[in-house]
Design a protein around this motif. Structure first.
Motif, PDB file in Angstrom:
ATOM      1  N   ALA A  59     -30.215 -41.954  31.753  1.00 39.35           N
ATOM      2  CA  ALA A  59     -30.074 -40.862  32.722  1.00 39.35           C
ATOM      3  C   ALA A  59     -30.963 -41.117  33.933  1.00 39.35           C
ATOM      4  N   ASN A 113     -28.570 -42.431  47.948  1.00 39.90           N
ATOM      5  CA  ASN A 113     -28.566 -41.924  46.561  1.00 39.90           C
ATOM      6  C   ASN A 113     -28.139 -40.451  46.606  1.00 39.90           C
ATOM      7  N   SER A 114     -28.209 -39.782  45.492  1.00 42.20           N
ATOM      8  CA  SER A 114     -27.854 -38.348  45.483  1.00 42.20           C
ATOM      9  C   SER A 114     -28.805 -37.524  46.323  1.00 42.20           C
ATOM     10  N   THR A 115     -30.071 -37.825  46.219  1.00 42.85           N
ATOM     11  CA  THR A 115     -31.074 -37.031  46.933  1.00 42.85           C
ATOM     12  C   THR A 115     -30.787 -37.040  48.432  1.00 42.85           C
ATOM     13  N   LEU A 119     -27.607 -34.998  49.077  1.00 41.38           N
ATOM     14  CA  LEU A 119     -27.861 -33.558  48.875  1.00 41.38           C
ATOM     15  C   LEU A 119     -28.636 -32.985  50.053  1.00 41.38           C
ATOM     16  N   HIS A 139     -31.674 -30.087  39.665  1.00 43.62           N
ATOM     17  CA  HIS A 139     -32.690 -31.125  39.870  1.00 43.62           C
ATOM     18  C   HIS A 139     -33.474 -30.764  41.136  1.00 43.62           C
ATOM     19  N   SER A 141     -33.798 -32.390  43.651  1.00 47.24           N
ATOM     20  CA  SER A 141     -33.106 -32.829  44.865  1.00 47.24           C
ATOM     21  C   SER A 141     -32.189 -31.736  45.409  1.00 47.24           C
ATOM     22  N   ASN A 182     -25.032 -27.906  39.420  1.00 50.64           N
ATOM     23  CA  ASN A 182     -25.158 -29.163  38.696  1.00 50.64           C
ATOM     24  C   ASN A 182     -23.952 -29.350  37.775  1.00 50.64           C
ATOM     25  N   GLY A 241     -23.520 -32.105  35.292  1.00 49.21           N
ATOM     26  CA  GLY A 241     -24.034 -32.433  33.954  1.00 49.21           C
ATOM     27  C   GLY A 241     -25.554 -32.460  34.006  1.00 49.21           C
ATOM     28  N   ASN A 295     -29.348 -33.292  33.535  1.00 48.19           N
ATOM     29  CA  ASN A 295     -30.115 -34.482  33.179  1.00 48.19           C
ATOM     30  C   ASN A 295     -31.198 -34.157  32.154  1.00 48.19           C
ATOM     31  N   ASP A 345     -23.429 -31.307  42.229  1.00 47.64           N
ATOM     32  CA  ASP A 345     -24.301 -32.462  42.009  1.00 47.64           C
ATOM     33  C   ASP A 345     -23.780 -33.206  40.777  1.00 47.64           C
ATOM     34  N   SER A 368     -24.562 -36.256  39.878  1.00 45.14           N
ATOM     35  CA  SER A 368     -25.399 -37.445  39.651  1.00 45.14           C
ATOM     36  C   SER A 368     -25.261 -37.974  38.234  1.00 45.14           C
ATOM     37  N   GLN A 369     -25.201 -37.065  37.265  1.00 48.01           N
ATOM     38  CA  GLN A 369     -25.163 -37.502  35.867  1.00 48.01           C
ATOM     39  C   GLN A 369     -23.745 -37.686  35.335  1.00 48.01           C
ATOM     40  N   THR A 429     -24.528 -40.550  42.763  1.00 48.53           N
ATOM     41  CA  THR A 429     -25.494 -41.629  42.957  1.00 48.53           C
ATOM     42  C   THR A 429     -24.897 -42.871  42.308  1.00 48.53           C
ATOM     43  N   HIS A 452     -26.363 -45.615  40.974  1.00 46.67           N
ATOM     44  CA  HIS A 452     -27.103 -46.467  40.031  1.00 46.67           C
ATOM     45  C   HIS A 452     -27.118 -45.955  38.592  1.00 46.67           C
ATOM     46  N   LYS A 453     -26.432 -44.831  38.347  1.00 41.46           N
ATOM     47  CA  LYS A 453     -26.435 -44.327  36.967  1.00 41.46           C
ATOM     48  C   LYS A 453     -25.126 -44.764  36.316  1.00 41.46           C
TER      49      LYS A 453
HETATM   50  C1  PLP Z   1     -28.904 -34.076  38.063  1.00 45.41           C
HETATM   51  C2  PLP Z   1     -29.541 -35.017  39.043  1.00 45.41           C
HETATM   52  N1  PLP Z   1     -29.451 -34.750  40.351  1.00 45.41           N
HETATM   53  C3  PLP Z   1     -29.986 -35.576  41.266  1.00 45.41           C
HETATM   54  C4  PLP Z   1     -30.642 -36.729  40.898  1.00 45.41           C
HETATM   55  C5  PLP Z   1     -31.223 -37.596  41.954  1.00 45.41           C
HETATM   56  O1  PLP Z   1     -30.644 -38.871  41.924  1.00 45.41           O
HETATM   57  P1  PLP Z   1     -31.241 -40.018  42.830  1.00 45.41           P
HETATM   58  O2  PLP Z   1     -32.658 -40.222  42.354  1.00 45.41           O
HETATM   59  O3  PLP Z   1     -30.402 -41.199  42.583  1.00 45.41           O
HETATM   60  O4  PLP Z   1     -31.229 -39.528  44.209  1.00 45.41           O
HETATM   61  C6  PLP Z   1     -30.772 -37.039  39.543  1.00 45.41           C
HETATM   62  C7  PLP Z   1     -31.523 -38.227  39.120  1.00 45.41           C
HETATM   63  O5  PLP Z   1     -32.046 -38.330  38.048  1.00 45.41           O
HETATM   64  C8  PLP Z   1     -30.193 -36.161  38.593  1.00 45.41           C
HETATM   65  O6  PLP Z   1     -30.277 -36.410  37.290  1.00 45.41           O
END
Ligand code: PLP
Length: 394
Positions: free
Chosen positions: A10, A74-76, A79, A100, A102, A148, A150, A152, A177, A179-180, A200, A202-203
């Motif tokens: 994750a 990335n997601s951050t 977002l 998260h 972010s 969100n 899923g 994390n 979001d 990301s997961q 994102t 890289h997951k």
């Molecule tokens: C639910 C969720 N949102 C946002 C992020 C942020 O992702 P990133 O660090 O790739 O920007 C994560 C990363 O763990 C996440 O799990």
């Protein structure tokens, strides 16, 4: 030294599928130029890879307009662009306690600096948000619902299509979001009425770090909060309004896009559903093994429908960081401990005051043997702790 057992997917998926490493290396060496900025062949080829990946990802998320799939870091990053570009003074937003940092922190900054009001909808005892609770918080000045997909932390998957339907009825943009979940679950932005889908790379899309982005639906206007070079119409004073340039700034992460391209191809060949089933079989095995151990507490894991392969637990009278260190040092198992950048989840499940929890998160390269080793390790750690407590008591 035992080989590392990586159960921290994750945070980021590791290792990546072999073709990701191979394609990134090959593409970087052969075609590592600035895409879309000039007319020589290599530049055009680099631009094609960006366009092809954009098209593939937009289609993967059910988006009808490839150009509305924009790349960022990335997601951050995505977002922040979306949240700051959608909200302003006088606005109200609804979000959940599953988010998260972010999502939470941009919203916090907006409420601190611009007076944006934010409502936080809690999840129920099983880890799910009731769409009706979101509806109940909508106001005439609600300009964003951010949810969100899923978690994390507890791994629950929210009913996005239901939330999307009610947001669409009320004309409020829905930001998800993912990301997961991007790469773990089928996502269709049209059918689910998602206005902004953030991912994102890289997951579970198996790209490298430093690449991500969002798909932006046709009914939302994200204001520019950045401006810069796009390689197109350089004489224009202001930043371009049309997609994808509207929300892309400067030279893209070409090598990240190459890795993401190869990761998505690998995932689609293997099948999203088959990877997810593999991960869920492992997480069920892990859940069943851990809940049989005295002194171990699991959170929101009773029913694993609408879940992803993420699980948190605590061991009685132990700091989660110590459990994580023991798993790492004594058993070569990589996990993540603490608050997982999602402090409100831990507040709600009651782990915030005990420095969070330990998280296992599985990926396609985990095996049953990894899971059995992890269960055995936690059993020994919890058993040693219980024996020490019994000695102190006697
Ligand atoms: C639910 C969720 N949102 C946002 C992020 C942020 O992702 P990133 O660090 O790739 O920007 C994560 C990363 O763990 C996440 O799990």
């Amino acid at each position: 030294m035992q080989p590392l057992i990586y159960i921290d997917n994750a945070a980021t998926s590791y290792p990546k599928p072999e073709p990701v490493y191979a394609f990134m290396d090959q593409f970087f060496r052969r075609c590592g130029v600035n895409p879309g900025r000039s007319g020589y062949d290599l530049c055009i080829e680099a631009g094609h890879l960006v366009d092809e990946t954009r098209r593939a990802l937009a289609a993967f998320f059910g988006g009808r307009h490839a150009e509305r799939l924009v790349f960022g870091y990335n997601s951050t990053d995505a977002l922040n662009l979306a949240i700051f570009g959608l909200l302003g003074p006088g606005d109200h937003a609804v979000t959940t306690t599953l988010e998260h940092n972010s999502v939470l922190r941009p919203l916090y900054h907006l409420s601190r600096d611009q007076g944006v009001e934010v409502d936080y909808v809690p999840f129920d005892a099983r880890g799910f948000v009731d769409p009706e609770a979101i509806r109940a918080r909508l106001r005439p000045n609600t300009r964003l619902v951010a949810v969100n997909h899923g978690s994390n932390v507890i791994g629950t998957v929210q009913p996005i299509a239901d939330i999307g339907r009610l947001c669409r009825e009320r004309g409020v943009p829905l930001l998800v979001d993912a990301s997961q979940t991007a790469g773990k679950l089928a996502i269709d932005v049209e059918a689910m009425h998602v206005d902004v889908l953030v991912f994102t790379g890289h997951k579970s899309l198996f790209g490298p770090t430093g690449i991500g982005g969002m798909y932006v639906g046709e009914h939302v206007e994200i204001r520019h909060t950045r401006a810069g070079g796009t390689g197109v119409r350089s004489a224009q004073r202001d930043h371009l309004a049309e997609y994808p340039h509207r929300l892309e700034y400067g030279t893209p992460n070409l090598h990240g896009i190459a890795g993401l391209h190869a990761g998505l191809e690998w995932l689609q060949a293997r099948g999203v559903a088959s990877v997810h089933e593999h991960e869920m079989a492992l997480i069920r095995r892990l859940r069943d093994g851990l809940r049989a151990i005295g002194g171990v507490t699991l959170y929101c894991q009773d029913d694993l429908t609408d879940h992803i392969g993420v699980l948190v637990f605590t061991v009685d009278a132990m700091d989660p960081a110590d459990v994580g260190t023991m798993l790492d040092v004594d058993y070569s198992i990589a996990t993540r401990t603490g608050l997982h950048c999602a402090p409100l989840v831990h507040e709600q499940i009651g782990t915030a005051d005990r420095r969070g929890a330990v998280r296992f998160s599985v990926g396609p390269f985990n095996t049953e043997a990894h899971i059995d080793t992890a269960i055995g390790a936690v059993r020994e750690i919890a058993g040693t702790r219980r024996a020490a407590s019994a000695r102190t008591a006697s």
